[in-house]
Design a protein around this motif. Structure first.
Motif, PDB file in Angstrom:
ATOM      1  N   PRO A 111      22.434 143.572 -78.497  1.00  0.00           N
ATOM      2  CA  PRO A 111      22.456 143.066 -79.875  1.00  0.00           C
ATOM      3  C   PRO A 111      22.260 141.551 -79.886  1.00  0.00           C
ATOM      4  N   PRO A 112      21.391 141.053 -80.742  1.00  0.00           N
ATOM      5  CA  PRO A 112      21.107 139.616 -80.751  1.00  0.00           C
ATOM      6  C   PRO A 112      22.230 138.819 -81.400  1.00  0.00           C
ATOM      7  N   ASP A 113      22.256 137.542 -81.093  1.00  0.00           N
ATOM      8  CA  ASP A 113      23.204 136.627 -81.721  1.00  0.00           C
ATOM      9  C   ASP A 113      22.658 136.272 -83.105  1.00  0.00           C
ATOM     10  N   LEU A 114      23.396 136.590 -84.147  1.00  0.00           N
ATOM     11  CA  LEU A 114      22.923 136.352 -85.513  1.00  0.00           C
ATOM     12  C   LEU A 114      23.355 134.995 -86.057  1.00  0.00           C
ATOM     13  N   ALA A 115      24.177 134.256 -85.311  1.00  0.00           N
ATOM     14  CA  ALA A 115      24.650 132.960 -85.803  1.00  0.00           C
ATOM     15  C   ALA A 115      23.491 132.007 -86.116  1.00  0.00           C
ATOM     16  N   PRO A 116      22.439 131.914 -85.267  1.00  0.00           N
ATOM     17  CA  PRO A 116      21.324 131.025 -85.617  1.00  0.00           C
ATOM     18  C   PRO A 116      20.617 131.445 -86.910  1.00  0.00           C
ATOM     19  N   TRP A 117      20.521 132.729 -87.161  1.00  0.00           N
ATOM     20  CA  TRP A 117      19.861 133.189 -88.391  1.00  0.00           C
ATOM     21  C   TRP A 117      20.687 132.830 -89.623  1.00  0.00           C
ATOM     22  N   HIS A 118      22.015 132.976 -89.512  1.00  0.00           N
ATOM     23  CA  HIS A 118      22.867 132.580 -90.627  1.00  0.00           C
ATOM     24  C   HIS A 118      22.802 131.070 -90.835  1.00  0.00           C
ATOM     25  N   ALA A 119      22.795 130.316 -89.735  1.00  0.00           N
ATOM     26  CA  ALA A 119      22.706 128.857 -89.844  1.00  0.00           C
ATOM     27  C   ALA A 119      21.371 128.438 -90.452  1.00  0.00           C
ATOM     28  N   LEU A 120      20.316 129.186 -90.153  1.00  0.00           N
ATOM     29  CA  LEU A 120      18.999 128.900 -90.745  1.00  0.00           C
ATOM     30  C   LEU A 120      19.071 128.974 -92.268  1.00  0.00           C
ATOM     31  N   GLN A 121      19.680 130.024 -92.787  1.00  0.00           N
ATOM     32  CA  GLN A 121      19.795 130.156 -94.239  1.00  0.00           C
ATOM     33  C   GLN A 121      20.710 129.086 -94.822  1.00  0.00           C
ATOM     34  N   ARG A 122      21.773 128.744 -94.107  1.00  0.00           N
ATOM     35  CA  ARG A 122      22.658 127.675 -94.576  1.00  0.00           C
ATOM     36  C   ARG A 122      21.904 126.342 -94.649  1.00  0.00           C
ATOM     37  N   TRP A 123      21.054 126.079 -93.655  1.00  0.00           N
ATOM     38  CA  TRP A 123      20.296 124.827 -93.664  1.00  0.00           C
ATOM     39  C   TRP A 123      19.339 124.806 -94.860  1.00  0.00           C
ATOM     40  N   LEU A 124      18.697 125.930 -95.127  1.00  0.00           N
ATOM     41  CA  LEU A 124      17.797 125.994 -96.285  1.00  0.00           C
ATOM     42  C   LEU A 124      18.562 125.754 -97.577  1.00  0.00           C
ATOM     43  N   GLU A 125      19.787 126.290 -97.659  1.00  0.00           N
ATOM     44  CA  GLU A 125      20.591 126.118 -98.869  1.00  0.00           C
ATOM     45  C   GLU A 125      21.001 124.662 -99.064  1.00  0.00           C
ATOM     46  N   ARG A 126      21.402 123.990 -97.969  1.00  0.00           N
ATOM     47  CA  ARG A 126      22.041 122.674 -98.089  1.00  0.00           C
ATOM     48  C   ARG A 126      21.082 121.508 -97.878  1.00  0.00           C
ATOM     49  N   GLU A 127      20.173 121.644 -96.915  1.00  0.00           N
ATOM     50  CA  GLU A 127      19.330 120.521 -96.523  1.00  0.00           C
ATOM     51  C   GLU A 127      17.867 120.692 -96.923  1.00  0.00           C
ATOM     52  N   GLY A 128      17.417 121.901 -97.025  1.00  0.00           N
ATOM     53  CA  GLY A 128      15.996 122.137 -97.234  1.00  0.00           C
ATOM     54  C   GLY A 128      15.547 121.890 -98.660  1.00  0.00           C
ATOM     55  N   ALA A 129      14.250 121.628 -98.808  1.00  0.00           N
ATOM     56  CA  ALA A 129      13.635 121.527-100.134  1.00  0.00           C
ATOM     57  C   ALA A 129      13.385 122.940-100.658  1.00  0.00           C
ATOM     58  N   ARG A 130      13.404 123.089-101.974  1.00  0.00           N
ATOM     59  CA  ARG A 130      13.175 124.404-102.573  1.00  0.00           C
ATOM     60  C   ARG A 130      11.965 124.424-103.497  1.00  0.00           C
ATOM     61  N   SER A 131      11.420 123.263-103.788  1.00  0.00           N
ATOM     62  CA  SER A 131      10.242 123.192-104.660  1.00  0.00           C
ATOM     63  C   SER A 131       8.988 123.236-103.799  1.00  0.00           C
ATOM     64  N   VAL A 132       8.042 124.070-104.193  1.00  0.00           N
ATOM     65  CA  VAL A 132       6.807 124.257-103.437  1.00  0.00           C
ATOM     66  C   VAL A 132       5.626 124.106-104.385  1.00  0.00           C
ATOM     67  N   THR A 133       4.594 123.443-103.932  1.00  0.00           N
ATOM     68  CA  THR A 133       3.344 123.377-104.677  1.00  0.00           C
ATOM     69  C   THR A 133       2.268 124.105-103.877  1.00  0.00           C
ATOM     70  N   ILE A 134       1.438 124.877-104.560  1.00  0.00           N
ATOM     71  CA  ILE A 134       0.384 125.664-103.921  1.00  0.00           C
ATOM     72  C   ILE A 134      -0.958 125.091-104.369  1.00  0.00           C
ATOM     73  N   PRO A 135      -1.618 124.270-103.558  1.00  0.00           N
ATOM     74  CA  PRO A 135      -2.849 123.595-103.986  1.00  0.00           C
ATOM     75  C   PRO A 135      -3.965 124.553-104.392  1.00  0.00           C
ATOM     76  N   THR A 164      14.006 140.599 -83.841  1.00  0.00           N
ATOM     77  CA  THR A 164      15.464 140.639 -83.992  1.00  0.00           C
ATOM     78  C   THR A 164      15.904 141.915 -84.702  1.00  0.00           C
ATOM     79  N   VAL A 165      15.155 142.313 -85.729  1.00  0.00           N
ATOM     80  CA  VAL A 165      15.477 143.546 -86.451  1.00  0.00           C
ATOM     81  C   VAL A 165      15.354 144.753 -85.512  1.00  0.00           C
ATOM     82  N   ALA A 166      14.349 144.740 -84.637  1.00  0.00           N
ATOM     83  CA  ALA A 166      14.199 145.833 -83.664  1.00  0.00           C
ATOM     84  C   ALA A 166      15.384 145.864 -82.706  1.00  0.00           C
TER      85      ALA A 166
END
Length: 639
Positions: free
Chosen positions: A299-323, A117-119
């Motif tokens: 030029p690519p459609d950036l709406a899915p990328w923005h929605a991806l970040q919105r989903w991470l902000e609102r619905e996604g978990a943010r705590s991670v454990t590294i075994p 997408t960046v390319a």
């Protein structure tokens, strides 16, 4: 930068500010007026005390020098712009964009999609820089963590540093990024708005200043997560009053530089270089040519990328454990004290990768995303050379190249090499290699015999170069012995599971991305819901439940943790086979707590331990169906 005029009133003096530019400070044309009478007008650098004092002298009022500080800070606040409104952050996600965003989050090749997408947006990765878009994207995504990653992009003027970070930033919502073209010393304090979980993009690190309060403020906001700065200001009546400026974090920093940053700030940043060799330049020219003749991609459609970040902000978990974090800590280089800061940044990159792939990862009982070895493998491919430079004391490939070239040219003990000779040998412009020469001289691997300022360099070899250093362990070295012998660590080989041979020669099943409901009749489906750690006594009153769960009647005297058993059965039905230590991590209990539960379930025929005998953390735990498929049950009977 804005080219319009601003009017700022301080202590009854009206200042007209025109054509402000952030370049080596805040420069502007300033006119001071009282009752429409012009006191003075001049173009000056508002960051320089000498300029402010000279302007005040021309105006015939020395107090104006202090007033110009207030003009500067108000102007910076205006230029930074107001923080994005709540409506932007709370916007309703378009259904089609959200569906595309979830498809991205479910794609194991997500970072490859980022690079593509960046390319398409116009930044074509040059040879040797293919990893840069993915790395910048991971760093910007780390804004959602409690400690974002900080990045410094180095390279000569015109190398594409600013274009790289500004292009990747297009994949993020506008309110996730605070973009600045430079800052005055205290400019960050007057940005206003909320900087929590946002990234600062400063496109030239010279604006951070190499020392003083500006650098101290930046160190604080990027590492400590918060700034409290007490200051004294004049109010409208001219009285001095105290005020404390607060900036809440966590906030991350991505910046560019041609000359480096001050040392204390440098230890808080991961530094990466943009390729500057002729092959990289040729790739850039070809990309420009494709755009000019109309063959560049749409030029690519950036709406899915923005929605991806919105989903991470609102619905996604943010705590991670590294075994495997402790195993990683035991194997990284510990030669430099600064690794105490660089190792947490490495872990946060792993967390950012796991966060992006959370729909493809397991969760523990606390709801945390469980990072897999694939998360480290992806990060390792992006930053292993970078960490090698760190532990070698800053010996970049460019430094090695110029030191080796000088040694090649200095055949005679008395011979010296100029920058022009070095440039001819390497086929580069002098401006491209001078940065590496300067660094090599600072490190002592080159000696400049010319002490006169502004005169051509006379270079000779200095201290021998140490061999290249490997700072990070290979991903496979983090596996336990049994894993290296071929067993599959559940969750650590997500998209390689089909090619992994498990003990007994069978190929383990590829686990799904979503939890499947427990089968009817399993412990998970019939046992009453319990909180983690709550115990149930399977006695006579629970005979029916005990019978349906496969619990022997003689167990009525034993306190049994049904909640743990429930989790074990759910995991085994999803994963088939899993290491005991890994199962303990997934369930969220110590192995010592899980071991008696596993042994009891094994005696009841609810699971199989392989190899048979004493259970250890490296024992493989499997459901009976999986064990039969692998032939383990017949082996145990034969034994």
């Amino acid at each position: 930068m804005r080219g319009d005029a601003f009017e700022i009133i301080v202590h009854g003096v009206r200042y007209l500010v025109e054509e402000p530019v952030l370049r080596d400070g805040l420069r502007a044309t300033v006119s001071a007026l009282v009752d429409n009478q012009l006191l003075a007008t001049d173009r000056l650098n508002l960051d320089r005390e000498r300029d402010r004092r000279r302007f005040a002298e021309r105006a015939g009022n020395p107090a104006l020098a202090d007033d110009l500080l207030i003009v500067r800070e108000r102007l910076l606040e205006y230029l930074a712009g107001p923080p994005p409104g709540a409506s932007e952050a709370d916007e309703t996600l378009d259904g089609e964009a959200l569906a595309a965003a979830l498809a991205l989050l479910d794609d194991p090749r997500l970072l490859t999609r980022v690079t593509e997408t960046v390319a398409a947006l116009g930044w074509m990765p040059p040879p040797g820089g293919e990893h840069l878009p993915a790395l910048v994207y991971l760093v910007l995504t780390s804004r959602l963590l409690e400690r974002p990653v900080n990045l410094l992009v180095e390279g000569p003027s015109g190398a594409g540093k600013t274009l790289l970070i500004s292009t990747v930033a297009q994949l993020f919502p506008a309110d996730a990024i605070v973009a600045l073209t430079g800052m005055s010393e205290r400019g960050l304090l007057y940005l206003g708005g909320n900087l929590s979980h946002r990234m600062l993009l400063v496109t030239e690190a010279a604006g951070l200043h190499r020392d003083g309060i500006g650098a101290a403020i930046m160190r604080s906001v990027t590492w400590e997560g918060r700034v409290r700065y007490p200051t004294v200001e004049k109010d409208d009546s001219g009285r001095l009053v105290s005020r404390t400026i607060e900036l809440a974090g966590p906030t991350g920093l991505v910046t560019t530089t041609t000359k480096g940053v001050e040392d204390e700030l440098a230890t808080r940043l991961l530094a990466v270089s943009v390729p500057e060799d002729p092959a990289a330049t040729r790739a850039v020219l070809l990309a420009i040519g494709r755009a000019a003749n109309g063959s560049a991609p749409e030029p690519p459609d950036l709406a899915p990328w923005h929605a991806l970040q919105r989903w991470l902000e609102r619905e996604g978990a943010r705590s991670v454990t590294i075994p495997y974090a402790e195993r990683l800590a035991e194997r990284v280089s510990a030669d430099l004290v600064r690794m105490r800061r660089d190792f947490p940044q490495l872990l946060n990159l792993i967390c950012a990768h796991a966060l992006l792939h959370q729909r493809q990862r397991e969760r523990d009982t606390h709801g945390r995303i469980i990072a897999t070895l694939e998360d480290y493998r992806a990060v390792y491919q992006l930053v292993a050379p970078l960490y090698g430079v760190i532990v070698s004391g800053g010996i970049t490939p460019g430094v090695r190249e110029v030191v080796t070239a000088v040694a090649e040219l200095c055949q005679d003990p008395e011979e010296t090499v100029s920058l022009a000779q070095l440039a001819r040998l390497l086929g580069r412009d002098k401006s491209r290699i001078s940065r590496h020469v300067r660094r090599a001289v600072e490190l002592g691997h080159l000696v400049n015999l010319e002490t006169g300022r502004g005169r051509p360099a006379k270079l000779r070899p200095g201290e021998p170069l140490p061999p290249p250093v490997t700072a990070l362990p290979e991903p496979e070295t983090l596996l336990l012995t049994s894993e290296r012998n071929g067993a599959t660590l559940a969750g650590d080989c997500d998209h390689d599971a089909e090619n992994t041979v498990a003990p007994g020669g069978a190929t383990p099943p590829q686990h799904p991305q979503r939890p499947s409901p427990p089968d009817e009749g399993s412990v998970a489906s019939v046992a009453p819901p319990l909180r983690p750690g709550e115990q149930r006594c399977f006695g006579d009153a629970d005979a029916e439940i005990a019978d349906r769960c496969g619990v022997a009647p003689q167990m009525h005297t034993m306190m049994f943790d049904a909640a743990i058993a429930e989790q074990v059965c759910i995991r085994l039905r999803r994963l088939g086979g899993v290491y005991a230590y890994r199962l303990a991590e997934v369930v969220g209990v110590p192995f010592a707590t899980l071991q008696p539960v596993l042994e009891w379930l094994a005696r009841q025929g609810q699971l199989v331990v392989w190899p048979s005998g004493t259970m250890t953390p490296e024992s493989v735990i499997a459901s009976p169906d999986e064990a039969r498929r692998r032939g383990w049950l017949s082996e145990q009977k034969g034994g």
